[in-house]
Design an enzyme around this catalytic site. Structure first.
Site, PDB file in Angstrom:
ATOM      1  N   SER A  26      83.454 144.861  45.568  1.00  0.00           N
ATOM      2  CA  SER A  26      83.668 144.419  46.772  1.00  0.00           C
ATOM      3  C   SER A  26      84.399 145.529  47.610  1.00  0.00           C
ATOM      4  CB  SER A  26      84.926 143.315  46.740  1.00  0.00           C
ATOM      5  OG  SER A  26      86.052 143.894  46.146  1.00  0.00           O
ATOM      6  N   ASN A 113      95.516 139.499  41.138  1.00  0.00           N
ATOM      7  CA  ASN A 113      95.551 138.203  41.825  1.00  0.00           C
ATOM      8  C   ASN A 113      96.558 138.006  42.724  1.00  0.00           C
ATOM      9  OD1 ASN A 113      93.574 137.975  39.803  1.00  0.00           O
ATOM     10  ND2 ASN A 113      94.625 136.418  38.838  1.00  0.00           N
ATOM     11  N   THR A 158      81.940 115.510  85.624  1.00  0.00           N
ATOM     12  CA  THR A 158      81.955 114.486  84.128  1.00  0.00           C
ATOM     13  C   THR A 158      80.477 114.363  83.781  1.00  0.00           C
ATOM     14  OG1 THR A 158      82.165 112.614  85.231  1.00  0.00           O
ATOM     15  CG2 THR A 158      84.326 113.800  84.303  1.00  0.00           C
ATOM     16  N   HIS A 159      80.001 114.515  82.776  1.00  0.00           N
ATOM     17  CA  HIS A 159      78.758 114.307  82.309  1.00  0.00           C
ATOM     18  C   HIS A 159      77.836 115.313  83.315  1.00  0.00           C
ATOM     19  CE1 HIS A 159      80.233 110.261  80.852  1.00  0.00           C
ATOM     20  NE2 HIS A 159      80.846 110.095  81.949  1.00  0.00           N
ATOM     21  N   SER A 280      65.557 142.488  82.522  1.00  0.00           N
ATOM     22  CA  SER A 280      64.401 142.055  81.822  1.00  0.00           C
ATOM     23  C   SER A 280      63.391 143.353  81.519  1.00  0.00           C
ATOM     24  CB  SER A 280      63.744 140.895  82.327  1.00  0.00           C
ATOM     25  OG  SER A 280      62.244 140.941  82.190  1.00  0.00           O
ATOM     26  N   LYS A 286      65.373 140.276  87.195  1.00  0.00           N
ATOM     27  CA  LYS A 286      66.104 139.625  86.290  1.00  0.00           C
ATOM     28  C   LYS A 286      67.684 140.159  86.271  1.00  0.00           C
ATOM     29  CE  LYS A 286      65.696 136.041  84.576  1.00  0.00           C
ATOM     30  NZ  LYS A 286      64.972 135.671  83.400  1.00  0.00           N
ATOM     31  N   GLU A 293      75.951 134.536  76.847  1.00  0.00           N
ATOM     32  CA  GLU A 293      74.941 133.986  75.888  1.00  0.00           C
ATOM     33  C   GLU A 293      75.475 134.254  74.512  1.00  0.00           C
ATOM     34  OE1 GLU A 293      70.557 133.592  77.826  1.00  0.00           O
ATOM     35  OE2 GLU A 293      71.516 135.466  78.535  1.00  0.00           O
ATOM     36  N   GLN A 325      86.627 136.347  45.714  1.00  0.00           N
ATOM     37  CA  GLN A 325      86.428 137.434  46.256  1.00  0.00           C
ATOM     38  C   GLN A 325      85.605 137.299  47.562  1.00  0.00           C
ATOM     39  OE1 GLN A 325      85.753 141.037  43.899  1.00  0.00           O
ATOM     40  NE2 GLN A 325      83.532 140.968  44.316  1.00  0.00           N
ATOM     41  N   LYS A 328      86.383 137.396  51.722  1.00  0.00           N
ATOM     42  CA  LYS A 328      86.490 138.324  52.839  1.00  0.00           C
ATOM     43  C   LYS A 328      85.302 138.399  53.867  1.00  0.00           C
ATOM     44  CE  LYS A 328      89.451 139.993  49.453  1.00  0.00           C
ATOM     45  NZ  LYS A 328      88.740 138.667  48.705  1.00  0.00           N
TER      46      LYS A 328
END
Ligand code: ARG
Length: 461
Positions: A26, A113, A158-159, A280, A286, A293, A325, A328
């Protein structure tokens, strides 16, 4: 020099298979815990000397050597060795290489441990503090926007349908609240992480006369875990921290989504700073909101990490199991991701310009003042359901005539209710509608002003 792990004692008749070593190491990811591991070891060595288990001289040599190891790691000159499995063994073996038998005494009354549990608790505590600072920076950026965008009115949804008008400051403050709850969750999680588990040893404690209180105080822990068997297996604090990070990610992803929409030609509400946008390779016009994003997208790693952790610990019997282990990898990834997202969110919030002309030019569309007009009728004594019905009909007429509610004539209004008079125009239009709000927590300008000063006091210092 034999560099095989010091944990491989006399019971083995063969060295470890290389495939097993590669599978179980590890160090490639837990090297990040070196500072916490060294701090823990130094506190442990001091305690062992206080208790007469080591001599003062042995303890000092160990502490000094550990400081040198830390410096070598920081300078990049420490050779991590995957044969030594993990950060604990890499540091301990280096100490033994340096000090011989004195180094071999450090692991007295300790197990990997309780060592990993302590390292993780220290690391989670530090990481909570870092995320908390970043959240405060972001909140401060929102508060600065309240002042920069004073008097700007936004349509609120809303919505994702136009609903009612709000002050831009009310919108910025909404995010302050969300991130404040995140800070509260982190503070709560910190309490349970901030307990010392060093001295619980493998799972049952130790027969040696250690002083756990001393170690806890030395490491700045608020208290001690009370059951060694529980503690050896406990990763609740890791789950909780990654849950907190997941909620932060969810808040960030909602904000990012909103701003991606707002930066489109269709919305045209804001202009993102160009240094936070990308282009782009084929379409020259663009200017893409990639940071937003990716902020939205990277939340998948964090939420996925939480899922991994929950599945990892599910059905594990007491006490330590090597499965742990694996905690992590999602923990570090969730932290790194949220840290990066927050580090970018703050300058993005500060550097984005609201396109106020464009917003204002369409603000009267969508009948944002309809509910305020309904409440005006309610104040005049009309039952809510009747007022709701009546304004619905008014909106329908205005839609047919392709006008706003303030552009309808009094005769139009009176065709629905002969008792209506000129005073209805006082609450029409988004600006009048915003000023009509009164309730605590509403977008009424006085309420918003009070909230801004509350936040400023809160975030000072
Ligand atoms: N690298 C291990 C982990 O992260 C440290 C504890 C190992 N304990 C053991 N008994 N093998 O969990």
């Amino acid at each position: 020099m034999n560099r095989s792990s010091p944990s491989r004692g006399g019971a083995f008749d063969k060295p470890v298979d290389q495939r097993v070593a590669d599978f179980s190491e590890s160090i490639s990811f837990d090297y990040r815990l070196y500072r916490q591991d060294i701090r823990g070891s130094q506190a442990h060595a001091k305690m062992l000397a206080n208790q007469g288990i080591l001599t003062a001289e042995e303890s000092e040599k160990i502490c000094h050597s550990l400081t040198l190891i830390e410096q070598r790691i920081e300078a990049g000159s420490f050779q991590f060795d995957s044969q030594l499995e993990d950060i604990h063994m890499n540091i301990e073996q280096s100490l033994i290489d340096e000090l011989g038998d004195i180094g071999r005494k450090l692991h007295t009354a300790r197990s990997r441990n309780d060592q990993i549990s302590t390292d993780l608790r220290l690391w989670v505590r530090d990481s909570i503090d870092r995320i908390d600072e970043l959240l405060q920076d972001l909140q401060r950026a929102f508060i600065s926007r309240c002042e920069a965008d004073a008097n700007v009115i936004l349509p609120a949804y809303t919505h994702l349908q136009r609903a009612q008008p709000v002050l831009a400051a009310h919108y910025w403050l909404a995010y302050c609240e969300k991130f404040e709850r995140d800070r509260g969750r982190l503070a709560d999680c910190r309490k349970r992480a901030n307990l010392c588990s060093l001295g619980t040893a493998a799972l049952a404690g130790t027969t040696l006369p250690i002083d756990r209180d001393f170690v806890a105080a030395e490491l700045g822990f608020e208290g001690l875990v009370q059951n060694s068997l529980d503690s050896s297996s406990d990763r609740d604090f890791v789950l909780e921290f990654v849950f907190c990070l997941s909620v932060i990610s969810i808040h960030l992803s909602g904000w990012a989504e909103e701003w991606i929409l707002w930066s489109t030609t269709e919305f045209d509400f804001l202009e993102l700073p160009h240094e936070f946008c990308t282009g782009s390779s084929i379409m020259p016009q663009k200017i893409n909101p990639d940071v937003l994003e990716l902020t939205r997208g990277k939340s998948a790693r964090v939420i996925g990490g939480l899922q991994s952790l929950l599945v990892l610990v599910k059905a594990l019997p007491l006490a330590y199991n090597r499965d742990l282990q694996e905690d992590k990898i999602p923990l570090f990834e969730a932290f790194d991701t949220v840290r990066q997202c927050l580090e970018l969110a703050t300058p993005l919030v500060a550097g984005t310009r609201l396109k106020t002309d464009s917003i204002r030019s369409r603000l009267e569309k969508g009948f944002l003042d309809a509910t305020t007009l309904m409440e005006f009728l309610i104040k005049r004594g009309m039952p809510q359901r009747a007022a709701h019905q009546l304004i619905g009909q008014v909106v329908r007429l205005a839609t047919e005539k392709r006008v706003t509610l303030s552009e309808l004539s009094l005769a139009d209004y009176q065709s629905f209710d002969a008792s209506l008079d000129d005073s209805i125009y006082d609450v029409l239009g988004t600006s009048s509608a915003v000023f009509a709000f009164q309730s605590l927590g509403s977008t009424g300008p006085k309420r918003v002003e009070a909230q801004i000063s509350r936040w400023k006091t809160r975030l000072e210092g």
